[in-house]
Write an enzyme that holds these catalytic residues in place. Sequence first.
Site, PDB file in Angstrom:
ATOM      1  N   CYS A  89       0.835  -1.200   0.000  1.00 53.86           N
ATOM      2  CA  CYS A  89       0.000   0.000   0.000  1.00 53.86           C
ATOM      3  C   CYS A  89       0.878   1.261   0.000  1.00 53.86           C
ATOM      4  O   CYS A  89       1.445   1.604  -1.026  1.00 53.86           O
ATOM      5  CB  CYS A  89      -1.003  -0.048   1.145  1.00 53.86           C
ATOM      6  SG  CYS A  89      -2.396   1.076   0.915  1.00 53.86           S
ATOM      7  N   HIS A 177      -4.008  -5.323  -0.213  1.00 52.52           N
ATOM      8  CA  HIS A 177      -3.567  -5.777   1.109  1.00 52.52           C
ATOM      9  C   HIS A 177      -3.532  -7.302   1.155  1.00 52.52           C
ATOM     10  O   HIS A 177      -4.564  -7.945   1.346  1.00 52.52           O
ATOM     11  CB  HIS A 177      -4.492  -5.227   2.196  1.00 52.52           C
ATOM     12  CG  HIS A 177      -4.222  -3.798   2.521  1.00 52.52           C
ATOM     13  ND1 HIS A 177      -3.619  -3.401   3.694  1.00 52.52           N
ATOM     14  CD2 HIS A 177      -4.441  -2.666   1.806  1.00 52.52           C
ATOM     15  CE1 HIS A 177      -3.486  -2.079   3.694  1.00 52.52           C
ATOM     16  NE2 HIS A 177      -3.980  -1.610   2.560  1.00 52.52           N
ATOM     17  N   GLU A 179      -2.469  -9.143   3.473  1.00 51.46           N
ATOM     18  CA  GLU A 179      -2.704  -9.615   4.840  1.00 51.46           C
ATOM     19  C   GLU A 179      -4.175  -9.589   5.224  1.00 51.46           C
ATOM     20  O   GLU A 179      -4.557 -10.062   6.297  1.00 51.46           O
ATOM     21  CB  GLU A 179      -1.887  -8.775   5.834  1.00 51.46           C
ATOM     22  CG  GLU A 179      -2.430  -7.399   6.132  1.00 51.46           C
ATOM     23  CD  GLU A 179      -2.247  -6.361   5.021  1.00 51.46           C
ATOM     24  OE1 GLU A 179      -2.691  -5.211   5.231  1.00 51.46           O
ATOM     25  OE2 GLU A 179      -1.681  -6.676   3.963  1.00 51.46           O
TER      26      GLU A 179
END
Length: 196
Positions: A89, A177, A179
Amino acid sequence: MVVILIIDNYDSFTHNLYQLAGEILRDEGMDEEIMVLRNDEARISDLRALDPEKIIISPGPGNPSRRSDFGVCMDVIGEFTDRPLLGVCLGHQGIFHAFGGRVDQGEPVHGKIVEVFHDGSELFRDVPNPFRATRYHSLVCRPEDTPADIEVTAVTSDEIIMAIKHREYPVYGLQFHPESAGTPSGRTVIRNFLRM
């Protein structure tokens, strides 16, 4: 010795990246230490002394062109091109900016799940094409201003850059993202990075 350094840009997702990386290392039988440092906790000389094998630059608020938002991260991008480096990001935007790309305001997205189309390069080994990924960002890397040293490796259906890699160095960026629970293939992407 610190094997993996995560630089935290004051973002709650950093903990999720740390946890995901730790789970992957355990599952892979790798006994490697992960250290997390905030972007204003260390100077570049301190990081040189740590000599990490891999570096992850976390998400975060703000703009990578402002040192108050990005801390030591721009120096890290310039200094550690000789080892695997991944920006997520804000970290991704910082890599794009560091090599001469333009990062601008885009349409703000928060928790939006999109299809991402990739080129099958090393980060995307064993990842479906397309795959679903979660986006949280208001800045975008402008495709028309992609630096010559940077290759776009993944985009959305409307051509928003979702991943990049340097043409010469093991430097990678992910706008989405990995994660996030909304990115089921994110674990594979991070595993591919950690195996480098």
